[in-house]
Scaffold this motif. Structure first.
Motif, PDB file in Angstrom:
ATOM      1  N   LYS A  89       0.886  -1.289   0.034  1.00 51.98           N
ATOM      2  CA  LYS A  89       0.003  -0.176  -0.021  1.00 51.98           C
ATOM      3  C   LYS A  89       0.873   1.325  -0.191  1.00 51.98           C
ATOM      4  O   LYS A  89       0.327   2.363  -0.205  1.00 51.98           O
ATOM      5  CB  LYS A  89      -0.879   0.131   1.136  1.00 51.98           C
ATOM      6  CG  LYS A  89      -2.197  -1.061   1.074  1.00 51.98           C
ATOM      7  CD  LYS A  89      -3.165  -0.770   2.154  1.00 51.98           C
ATOM      8  CE  LYS A  89      -4.350  -1.904   1.858  1.00 51.98           C
ATOM      9  NZ  LYS A  89      -5.456  -1.461   2.976  1.00 51.98           N
ATOM     10  N   GLN A 127      -5.652  11.105  -7.064  1.00 53.20           N
ATOM     11  CA  GLN A 127      -7.159  11.457  -6.386  1.00 53.20           C
ATOM     12  C   GLN A 127      -7.809   9.966  -6.229  1.00 53.20           C
ATOM     13  O   GLN A 127      -8.358   9.765  -5.305  1.00 53.20           O
ATOM     14  CB  GLN A 127      -7.630  12.382  -7.449  1.00 53.20           C
ATOM     15  CG  GLN A 127      -9.220  13.060  -6.658  1.00 53.20           C
ATOM     16  CD  GLN A 127      -9.823  14.096  -7.436  1.00 53.20           C
ATOM     17  OE1 GLN A 127      -9.463  14.243  -8.609  1.00 53.20           O
ATOM     18  NE2 GLN A 127     -10.646  14.779  -7.083  1.00 53.20           N
ATOM     19  N   ALA A 170      -6.436   7.974  -3.531  1.00 51.62           N
ATOM     20  CA  ALA A 170      -6.787   8.399  -2.156  1.00 51.62           C
ATOM     21  C   ALA A 170      -8.039   8.015  -1.852  1.00 51.62           C
ATOM     22  O   ALA A 170      -8.311   7.497  -0.725  1.00 51.62           O
ATOM     23  CB  ALA A 170      -6.474  10.031  -2.126  1.00 51.62           C
ATOM     24  N   ALA A 171      -9.116   8.071  -2.861  1.00 52.27           N
ATOM     25  CA  ALA A 171     -10.362   7.787  -2.571  1.00 52.27           C
ATOM     26  C   ALA A 171     -10.436   6.110  -2.250  1.00 52.27           C
ATOM     27  O   ALA A 171     -11.194   5.708  -1.356  1.00 52.27           O
ATOM     28  CB  ALA A 171     -11.291   7.963  -3.518  1.00 52.27           C
ATOM     29  N   TYR A 172      -9.673   5.443  -3.073  1.00 48.32           N
ATOM     30  CA  TYR A 172      -9.748   4.007  -2.747  1.00 48.32           C
ATOM     31  C   TYR A 172      -9.003   3.701  -1.474  1.00 48.32           C
ATOM     32  O   TYR A 172      -9.544   2.671  -0.672  1.00 48.32           O
ATOM     33  CB  TYR A 172      -8.907   3.235  -3.981  1.00 48.32           C
ATOM     34  CG  TYR A 172      -8.724   1.846  -3.804  1.00 48.32           C
ATOM     35  CD1 TYR A 172      -7.518   1.125  -3.138  1.00 48.32           C
ATOM     36  CD2 TYR A 172      -9.673   0.949  -4.194  1.00 48.32           C
ATOM     37  CE1 TYR A 172      -7.589  -0.163  -3.163  1.00 48.32           C
ATOM     38  CE2 TYR A 172      -9.611  -0.377  -4.105  1.00 48.32           C
ATOM     39  CZ  TYR A 172      -8.606  -0.942  -3.522  1.00 48.32           C
ATOM     40  OH  TYR A 172      -8.529  -2.296  -3.203  1.00 48.32           O
ATOM     41  N   ASP A 173      -7.924   4.279  -1.104  1.00 46.85           N
ATOM     42  CA  ASP A 173      -7.206   3.946   0.342  1.00 46.85           C
ATOM     43  C   ASP A 173      -8.240   4.092   1.224  1.00 46.85           C
ATOM     44  O   ASP A 173      -8.310   3.503   2.413  1.00 46.85           O
ATOM     45  CB  ASP A 173      -6.218   4.784   0.340  1.00 46.85           C
ATOM     46  CG  ASP A 173      -4.929   4.311  -0.621  1.00 46.85           C
ATOM     47  OD1 ASP A 173      -4.176   5.246  -0.581  1.00 46.85           O
ATOM     48  OD2 ASP A 173      -5.159   3.025  -0.843  1.00 46.85           O
ATOM     49  N   GLN A 174      -9.244   5.302   1.359  1.00 48.53           N
ATOM     50  CA  GLN A 174     -10.260   5.618   2.358  1.00 48.53           C
ATOM     51  C   GLN A 174     -11.304   4.701   2.284  1.00 48.53           C
ATOM     52  O   GLN A 174     -11.951   4.116   3.382  1.00 48.53           O
ATOM     53  CB  GLN A 174     -10.612   7.071   2.219  1.00 48.53           C
ATOM     54  CG  GLN A 174     -11.666   7.488   3.231  1.00 48.53           C
ATOM     55  CD  GLN A 174     -11.709   8.985   3.091  1.00 48.53           C
ATOM     56  OE1 GLN A 174     -11.390   9.480   1.865  1.00 48.53           O
ATOM     57  NE2 GLN A 174     -12.611   9.436   4.009  1.00 48.53           N
ATOM     58  N   MET A 175     -11.767   4.265   1.000  1.00 47.29           N
ATOM     59  CA  MET A 175     -13.220   3.636   0.879  1.00 47.29           C
ATOM     60  C   MET A 175     -13.288   2.357   0.275  1.00 47.29           C
ATOM     61  O   MET A 175     -14.127   1.791   0.200  1.00 47.29           O
ATOM     62  CB  MET A 175     -14.183   4.658   0.275  1.00 47.29           C
ATOM     63  CG  MET A 175     -14.443   6.052   1.007  1.00 47.29           C
ATOM     64  SD  MET A 175     -15.373   7.025   0.187  1.00 47.29           S
ATOM     65  CE  MET A 175     -17.117   6.360  -0.003  1.00 47.29           C
ATOM     66  N   ALA A 209     -15.721   3.478  -3.415  1.00 44.41           N
ATOM     67  CA  ALA A 209     -15.451   4.760  -4.028  1.00 44.41           C
ATOM     68  C   ALA A 209     -15.842   4.868  -5.276  1.00 44.41           C
ATOM     69  O   ALA A 209     -16.192   5.848  -5.864  1.00 44.41           O
ATOM     70  CB  ALA A 209     -14.093   5.195  -3.536  1.00 44.41           C
ATOM     71  N   GLY A 259     -20.589   6.052  -0.397  1.00 41.61           N
ATOM     72  CA  GLY A 259     -19.828   7.025   0.572  1.00 41.61           C
ATOM     73  C   GLY A 259     -20.789   8.367   0.584  1.00 41.61           C
ATOM     74  O   GLY A 259     -20.186   9.094   1.141  1.00 41.61           O
TER      75      GLY A 259
END
Length: 382
Positions: A14, A61, A64-69, A73, A79
């Motif tokens: 990651k 971008q 970052a969305a994939y890492d969070q959700m 996402a 979300g």
């Protein structure tokens, strides 16, 4: 079916950098590309999967969305927002973009990785291959120049069809497989892929009736006798070019060149230092002491050297202009003759007696080098 983690798909951590992600994608994409795995649905699915993973993780971008959700996402409404739309890029277009092919055509990218051909126009004229021939010549031939005839087996133009590949009276017809375009389009699910036509090899036409002798190639293998002029002054490693004497071209292309690489045999008397010749000649003890005239060999006949009285072994005499002609035309080298004084090894009783008398008559002035050496070394004898 649940989607696998994108980092797992590419085989990276990651915390992987963008360069590491790209490197991993390139490796996986080549491994699972459908052209490398024909009729393998599992490989094609993995190819699309690594493409989707790379599309997301290569974009800051989206990553970052994939890492969070996670995958949520990119699912509509995930979300609480509109979400991103991942996986919208054609995986074949993505492959071309990453490998420098550009656009939707397979072009040079597929050819580079899967042996589809060459970047040049397959339907146009192609120059024949250059050839190399290694030839051994004598020392004298290298210095003085010579003329040779070499025998080379190579692809020459077919005389039966004049290199056209077609039986006389026939020509070419439109390829039925590609309709004369030289490219065929295949459908893989929602995706279309353009490739070089295998039937006509991208030419768009095929022979109506191929020549029997060359089987349509326009070339046949045969042995050729080729004259070669070796100029004065060549040496080992010199490469001579015979223009147009390589393999015949294809579809009207020019012939390649033949490059002859020379290897010079050693000589039993002469050595060579660039454009100078070197030769060691023995002289008698008497000639070295009293002087005289010495006849020496050269590659263009014999020459005479005047030996002064008292000549020492190892003395070198220069015969100007009797060496090697410079290959670029910068004059001619010299012949350097080094004399080696030969000490008599088989003396009869009378000869020994005479030499002993001679030794008694000799003082220090007769052998100045010995006298000088003994003066320098006397401290070592005490």
């Amino acid at each position: 079916m649940a989607k696998r983690d994108f980092y797992e798909v590419l085989g990276v951590s990651k915390g992987a950098s963008k360069e590491e992600i790209k490197k991993a994608y390139r490796k996986k994409a080549v491994q699972f590309h459908p052209d490398k795995n024909p009729d393998d649905q599992a490989a094609e699915d993995k190819f699309k999967e690594v493409g989707e993973a790379y599309e997301i993780l290569s974009d800051d971008q989206k990553r970052a969305a994939y890492d969070q959700m996670g995958h949520a996402a990119f699912q509509g409404g995930g979300g609480g927002g509109g979400g991103f739309h991942g996986g919208a890029v054609d995986p074949f277009d993505l492959f071309n973009q990453v490998f420098g092919g550009g656009g939707g055509s397979s072009g040079g990218v597929f050819e580079q990785f899967f042996g589809g051909g060459q970047s040049r126009d397959p339907s146009g004229a192609q120059r024949g291959s250059d050839l190399r021939y290694d030839m051994e010549i004598k020392f004298e031939e290298a210095v003085l120049g010579c003329e040779k005839r070499i025998s080379v087996t190579k692809l020459d133009g077919c005389v039966t069809c004049d290199g056209s590949g077609a039986t006389k009276g026939t020509g070419r017809k439109t390829c039925a497989t590609c309709g004369g375009h030289g490219q065929v389009i295949s459908q893989r699910g929602f995706f279309r892929m353009q490739q070089t036509c295998q039937e006509c090899e991208g030419q768009g036409t095929i022979l109506e009736n191929p020549c029997r002798d060359c089987r349509g190639s326009g070339r046949v293998e045969k042995k050729s006798k080729i004259p070669l002029k070796v100029p004065e002054g060549v040496s080992t490693g010199t490469r001579l070019r015979c223009a147009g004497k390589g393999e015949a071209g294809v579809r009207g292309g020019s012939s390649g060149d033949l490059y002859v690489v020379l290897h010079v045999q050693p000589h039993e008397i002469f050595d060579r230092d660039e454009d100078d010749l070197l030769c060691e000649v023995p002289i008698s003890f008497v000639t070295a002491a009293l002087g005289g005239e010495l006849k020496v060999p050269t590659l263009s006949g014999s020459a005479s050297i005047k030996i002064p009285a008292g000549t020492q072994s190892g003395t070198t005499f220069r015969l100007k202009g009797r060496g090697v002609k410079n290959l670029q035309g910068y004059g001619t080298g010299d012949l350097n003759v080094k004399v080696q004084v030969e000490v008599p090894s088989r003396l009869d009783k009378e000869q020994k007696s005479k030499l002993e008398e001679f030794a008694e008559l000799c003082g220090d002035d007769v052998n100045p080098q010995s006298k000088s050496f003994l003066e320098k070394a006397k401290n070592f004898f005490n």
